[in-house]
Design a protein around this motif. Structure first.
Motif, PDB file in Angstrom:
ATOM      1  N   GLN A 198       1.391  -1.123  -0.204  1.00 48.07           N
ATOM      2  CA  GLN A 198       0.202  -0.026  -0.012  1.00 48.07           C
ATOM      3  C   GLN A 198       1.024   1.332   0.106  1.00 48.07           C
ATOM      4  O   GLN A 198       0.173   2.159  -0.970  1.00 48.07           O
ATOM      5  CB  GLN A 198      -0.899  -0.076   1.324  1.00 48.07           C
ATOM      6  CG  GLN A 198      -1.869   1.150   1.215  1.00 48.07           C
ATOM      7  CD  GLN A 198      -2.275   0.962   2.506  1.00 48.07           C
ATOM      8  OE1 GLN A 198      -2.001   0.430   3.510  1.00 48.07           O
ATOM      9  NE2 GLN A 198      -3.632   2.494   2.643  1.00 48.07           N
ATOM     10  N   ARG A 199       2.080   1.531   1.134  1.00 47.06           N
ATOM     11  CA  ARG A 199       3.318   2.491   0.674  1.00 47.06           C
ATOM     12  C   ARG A 199       3.806   2.928  -0.538  1.00 47.06           C
ATOM     13  O   ARG A 199       3.275   3.944  -0.948  1.00 47.06           O
ATOM     14  CB  ARG A 199       3.456   2.230   2.137  1.00 47.06           C
ATOM     15  CG  ARG A 199       3.512   2.698   3.689  1.00 47.06           C
ATOM     16  CD  ARG A 199       3.923   2.937   3.962  1.00 47.06           C
ATOM     17  NE  ARG A 199       5.212   1.759   4.130  1.00 47.06           N
ATOM     18  CZ  ARG A 199       5.131   0.808   5.196  1.00 47.06           C
ATOM     19  NH1 ARG A 199       4.241   0.192   5.783  1.00 47.06           N
ATOM     20  NH2 ARG A 199       6.546  -0.494   5.593  1.00 47.06           N
ATOM     21  N   ARG A 200       4.529   1.674  -0.688  1.00 50.51           N
ATOM     22  CA  ARG A 200       4.766   2.076  -2.201  1.00 50.51           C
ATOM     23  C   ARG A 200       4.370   2.026  -3.590  1.00 50.51           C
ATOM     24  O   ARG A 200       4.257   2.648  -4.591  1.00 50.51           O
ATOM     25  CB  ARG A 200       5.744   0.374  -2.227  1.00 50.51           C
ATOM     26  CG  ARG A 200       7.142   0.644  -1.168  1.00 50.51           C
ATOM     27  CD  ARG A 200       7.617  -1.179  -1.864  1.00 50.51           C
ATOM     28  NE  ARG A 200       8.741  -0.990  -0.294  1.00 50.51           N
ATOM     29  CZ  ARG A 200       9.505  -1.942  -0.452  1.00 50.51           C
ATOM     30  NH1 ARG A 200       9.555  -2.873  -1.323  1.00 50.51           N
ATOM     31  NH2 ARG A 200      10.545  -1.320   0.383  1.00 50.51           N
ATOM     32  N   GLY A 201       2.891   1.413  -3.449  1.00 53.30           N
ATOM     33  CA  GLY A 201       1.727   1.659  -4.264  1.00 53.30           C
ATOM     34  C   GLY A 201       1.845   3.102  -4.460  1.00 53.30           C
ATOM     35  O   GLY A 201       1.052   3.409  -5.663  1.00 53.30           O
ATOM     36  N   THR A 202       1.036   3.572  -3.389  1.00 54.88           N
ATOM     37  CA  THR A 202       0.641   5.186  -3.464  1.00 54.88           C
ATOM     38  C   THR A 202       1.568   5.942  -3.991  1.00 54.88           C
ATOM     39  O   THR A 202       1.515   7.192  -4.083  1.00 54.88           O
ATOM     40  CB  THR A 202       0.525   5.664  -2.232  1.00 54.88           C
ATOM     41  OG1 THR A 202      -0.220   4.753  -1.059  1.00 54.88           O
ATOM     42  CG2 THR A 202      -0.345   6.461  -1.712  1.00 54.88           C
ATOM     43  N   ALA A 203       2.830   5.676  -2.750  1.00 54.37           N
ATOM     44  CA  ALA A 203       4.009   6.669  -3.446  1.00 54.37           C
ATOM     45  C   ALA A 203       4.267   6.858  -5.297  1.00 54.37           C
ATOM     46  O   ALA A 203       4.841   7.370  -6.111  1.00 54.37           O
ATOM     47  CB  ALA A 203       4.998   6.208  -2.992  1.00 54.37           C
ATOM     48  N   LEU A 204       4.252   5.580  -6.002  1.00 52.03           N
ATOM     49  CA  LEU A 204       4.331   4.568  -7.379  1.00 52.03           C
ATOM     50  C   LEU A 204       3.812   5.266  -7.867  1.00 52.03           C
ATOM     51  O   LEU A 204       3.574   6.132  -8.963  1.00 52.03           O
ATOM     52  CB  LEU A 204       4.604   3.503  -7.662  1.00 52.03           C
ATOM     53  CG  LEU A 204       5.858   3.193  -6.759  1.00 52.03           C
ATOM     54  CD1 LEU A 204       5.947   1.503  -7.087  1.00 52.03           C
ATOM     55  CD2 LEU A 204       6.963   3.738  -7.890  1.00 52.03           C
ATOM     56  N   GLY A 205       1.798   5.931  -7.818  1.00 48.65           N
ATOM     57  CA  GLY A 205       0.848   6.319  -8.209  1.00 48.65           C
ATOM     58  C   GLY A 205       0.977   5.263  -9.391  1.00 48.65           C
ATOM     59  O   GLY A 205       1.271   4.432 -10.144  1.00 48.65           O
ATOM     60  N   GLY A 206      -0.034   5.416 -10.554  1.00 52.09           N
ATOM     61  CA  GLY A 206      -0.825   5.278 -11.496  1.00 52.09           C
ATOM     62  C   GLY A 206      -1.646   3.599 -11.282  1.00 52.09           C
ATOM     63  O   GLY A 206      -2.192   4.271 -10.383  1.00 52.09           O
ATOM     64  N   GLU A 207      -1.204   2.448 -11.943  1.00 46.26           N
ATOM     65  CA  GLU A 207      -1.496   1.027 -12.031  1.00 46.26           C
ATOM     66  C   GLU A 207      -0.855   1.078 -10.631  1.00 46.26           C
ATOM     67  O   GLU A 207      -1.981   0.283  -9.700  1.00 46.26           O
ATOM     68  CB  GLU A 207      -1.444   0.381 -12.564  1.00 46.26           C
ATOM     69  CG  GLU A 207      -1.578   0.570 -13.775  1.00 46.26           C
ATOM     70  CD  GLU A 207      -1.986  -0.410 -15.602  1.00 46.26           C
ATOM     71  OE1 GLU A 207      -1.198  -0.736 -14.794  1.00 46.26           O
ATOM     72  OE2 GLU A 207      -2.007  -0.181 -16.093  1.00 46.26           O
ATOM     73  N   ALA A 208       0.194   1.484  -9.763  1.00 41.78           N
ATOM     74  CA  ALA A 208       0.762   0.650  -8.753  1.00 41.78           C
ATOM     75  C   ALA A 208      -0.788   1.392  -7.708  1.00 41.78           C
ATOM     76  O   ALA A 208      -0.697   0.482  -6.832  1.00 41.78           O
ATOM     77  CB  ALA A 208       1.814   1.321  -8.251  1.00 41.78           C
ATOM     78  N   ALA A 209      -1.245   2.272  -7.878  1.00 44.69           N
ATOM     79  CA  ALA A 209      -1.552   3.343  -6.791  1.00 44.69           C
ATOM     80  C   ALA A 209      -3.236   2.376  -6.449  1.00 44.69           C
ATOM     81  O   ALA A 209      -3.157   2.165  -5.320  1.00 44.69           O
ATOM     82  CB  ALA A 209      -1.799   4.770  -6.998  1.00 44.69           C
ATOM     83  N   GLU A 210      -3.827   2.666  -7.947  1.00 46.44           N
ATOM     84  CA  GLU A 210      -5.095   1.020  -7.564  1.00 46.44           C
ATOM     85  C   GLU A 210      -4.710  -0.006  -7.060  1.00 46.44           C
ATOM     86  O   GLU A 210      -4.604  -0.301  -5.369  1.00 46.44           O
ATOM     87  CB  GLU A 210      -4.960   1.118  -9.337  1.00 46.44           C
ATOM     88  CG  GLU A 210      -6.361  -0.097  -8.578  1.00 46.44           C
ATOM     89  CD  GLU A 210      -7.366   0.499  -8.072  1.00 46.44           C
ATOM     90  OE1 GLU A 210      -8.641   0.015  -8.473  1.00 46.44           O
ATOM     91  OE2 GLU A 210      -7.490   1.786  -7.808  1.00 46.44           O
ATOM     92  N   LEU A 211      -3.312  -0.868  -6.878  1.00 44.91           N
ATOM     93  CA  LEU A 211      -2.737  -1.523  -6.408  1.00 44.91           C
ATOM     94  C   LEU A 211      -2.194  -1.990  -5.151  1.00 44.91           C
ATOM     95  O   LEU A 211      -2.739  -2.713  -4.191  1.00 44.91           O
ATOM     96  CB  LEU A 211      -1.539  -2.360  -7.172  1.00 44.91           C
ATOM     97  CG  LEU A 211      -1.073  -4.131  -6.345  1.00 44.91           C
ATOM     98  CD1 LEU A 211      -1.810  -5.095  -6.942  1.00 44.91           C
ATOM     99  CD2 LEU A 211       0.001  -4.332  -7.270  1.00 44.91           C
ATOM    100  N   GLY A 212      -2.114  -0.574  -4.675  1.00 43.78           N
ATOM    101  CA  GLY A 212      -2.191  -0.188  -3.364  1.00 43.78           C
ATOM    102  C   GLY A 212      -3.050   0.223  -2.843  1.00 43.78           C
ATOM    103  O   GLY A 212      -3.465  -0.352  -1.213  1.00 43.78           O
ATOM    104  N   ARG A 213      -4.305   0.377  -2.763  1.00 45.15           N
ATOM    105  CA  ARG A 213      -5.415   1.358  -2.553  1.00 45.15           C
ATOM    106  C   ARG A 213      -5.892  -0.718  -2.405  1.00 45.15           C
ATOM    107  O   ARG A 213      -6.664  -0.339  -1.361  1.00 45.15           O
ATOM    108  CB  ARG A 213      -6.530   1.202  -3.255  1.00 45.15           C
ATOM    109  CG  ARG A 213      -7.419   1.798  -2.323  1.00 45.15           C
ATOM    110  CD  ARG A 213      -8.690   2.035  -4.257  1.00 45.15           C
ATOM    111  NE  ARG A 213      -9.240   1.536  -4.948  1.00 45.15           N
ATOM    112  CZ  ARG A 213      -9.647   0.609  -4.565  1.00 45.15           C
ATOM    113  NH1 ARG A 213     -10.446   0.268  -3.684  1.00 45.15           N
ATOM    114  NH2 ARG A 213     -10.118  -0.400  -6.010  1.00 45.15           N
ATOM    115  N   MET A 214      -5.785  -1.262  -3.444  1.00 44.30           N
ATOM    116  CA  MET A 214      -6.843  -2.722  -2.757  1.00 44.30           C
ATOM    117  C   MET A 214      -6.071  -3.464  -1.676  1.00 44.30           C
ATOM    118  O   MET A 214      -6.513  -4.010  -0.714  1.00 44.30           O
ATOM    119  CB  MET A 214      -6.330  -3.492  -4.224  1.00 44.30           C
ATOM    120  CG  MET A 214      -7.425  -2.766  -5.052  1.00 44.30           C
ATOM    121  SD  MET A 214      -7.352  -4.003  -7.217  1.00 44.30           S
ATOM    122  CE  MET A 214      -7.180  -5.057  -6.309  1.00 44.30           C
TER     123      MET A 214
END
Length: 401
Positions: A198-214
């Protein structure tokens, strides 16, 4: 062993001594009997029955209702046969004498005080019929057998109820310990990985942010499940415990926890293990490790669990103390135990934050640290002053396993 087993063995010994006593009384008073032959035949039958059925008194399961009925009928028959053998009432005791108390006590051990009361009443009626009246000695004997058998029957019922309560408490304790172990494993691995995603996905943004949210949603759901107190189903065998020393989760993925797990995983659960070897792998640029000059030995499982608790404390430093925080590990060897202190120079923990985190399902301190130490018979004390860092002191007795 059941608390009633000694009573069954005592009853077996009593029956043997009682039948020998009845035979001795008969032999001693043989000339005084008016018709001794039926008495001889009865005592031969009584002795054969007593020794042939010793196995039936091994436990409550072996002492069947058919055996109990036959046993007491034989005793009642002996009482009612006494007037035929002792026609002039010169001897006094009945043919089975004190043996007849054995079946009454067997009823007490098998069915409790109600069965004991019923059997003693039957014996009392038979004695009254044999005497033809209620005498002082007859009443005294009836009352003694009744009180003794009812008391024993009541004690047996209480003992059985206590055993059931104890067994139920042990099952609950085992289920609770298993739930805590599973919760620790989940916290040390799955939950921390989800939080990291979640932390790294939010930091990377884009599709990674959606993965972090999930990942964040799954973390919240899993924490709620862990904190709800789910336990294994009754009767289901608990899952296998992890190998001693395994320290899963982000710290293991980063290298330090994995090295600790590799170092202790091969150690036997009871073989002595040097705690220094497990904790030294945690040292690094931001972690300072201070150790004694001599080996610090603990049983394998205790050393591995202590190392896992230290790893959990360092993970808390990584997550909550900030990127620039440093940690110090101090290992002390005392005569009766081992002490490990983990201190950091982070911002500290605000008052009430630990209780709030536990209510939210965040069990890092409650399970991964204190839970592990509690199972080893040790303690974990946490001291934190806002702005001055946090210190966790872990104590493990040297006989911990």
């Amino acid at each position: 062993m059941s608390v009633e087993q000694p009573l069954w063995r005592a009853l077996t010994g009593y029956r043997i001594l009682a039948v020998l006593y009845a035979a001795g009384v008969f032999a001693w008073s043989y000339p005084e009997y008016s018709t001794p032959v039926p008495g001889v035949l009865f005592l031969l039958l009584l002795g054969g029955w007593t020794f042939a059925t010793l196995r039936n008194l091994g436990s409550a399961d072996r002492c069947t209702l058919r055996f109990l009925v036959t046993d007491i009928v034989l005793g009642l028959a002996g009482i009612l046969l006494t007037p035929v053998v002792d026609g002039h009432q010169q001897v006094g005791p009945t043919l089975p004498s004190i043996w007849v108390a054995g079946p009454v006590l067997a009823f007490a051990l098998k069915g409790g005080w109600r069965w004991a009361a019923g059997a003693s009443v039957l014996v009392g009626i038979a004695n009254v019929v044999e005497r033809g009246m209620i005498t002082r000695s007859t009443f005294h004997n009836m009352l003694l057998v009744c009180v003794a058998s009812v008391a024993i029957g009541y004690v047996i019922e209480v003992a059985r109820a206590s055993e059931r309560t104890l067994a139920r408490a042990l099952r609950i304790e085992a289920a609770t310990r298993e739930r805590e172990r599973l919760a620790r494993d989940i916290h040390d691995s799955v939950l921390q990985v989800l939080a990291m995603v979640q932390r790294r996905g939010t930091a990377l943004g884009g599709e990674a942010a959606e993965l972090g949210r999930m990942a964040g949603e799954q973390e919240v759901a899993l924490r709620a499940l862990v904190s709800s107190g789910v336990v294994p189903e009754p009767g289901r065998a608990p899952g296998p415990a992890p190998e001693p020393g395994a320290v899963p989760g982000p710290r293991g993925a980063a290298g330090r926890g994995a090295e600790a797990g590799d170092g202790s995983g091969a150690a036997a659960r009871t073989a002595p293990c040097d705690v220094r070897a497990l904790l030294s792998s945690y040292a690094g640029a931001r972690v300072t490790f201070a150790e004694p000059g001599a080996p610090v030995l603990l049983p394998g499982r205790a050393a591995a669990e202590l190392a896992a608790a230290v790893a959990a404390a360092l993970d808390n430093v990584d997550q909550h103390a900030g990127d620039g925080a440093h940690a110090w590990i101090l290992l002390e060897d005392e005569p009766d135990g081992v002490i490990v202190s983990v201190r950091d120079d982070g911002p500290g923990i605000p008052a009430g934050r630990l209780a709030a985190a536990e209510a939210e399902g965040r069990m890092g301190v409650a399970l991964s640290i204190r839970g592990r130490l509690r199972e080893l018979g040790g303690t974990a004390e946490l001291v934190s002053v806002p702005g001055q860092g946090t210190e966790v002191e872990m104590r493990v007795p040297k006989d911990g396993n």
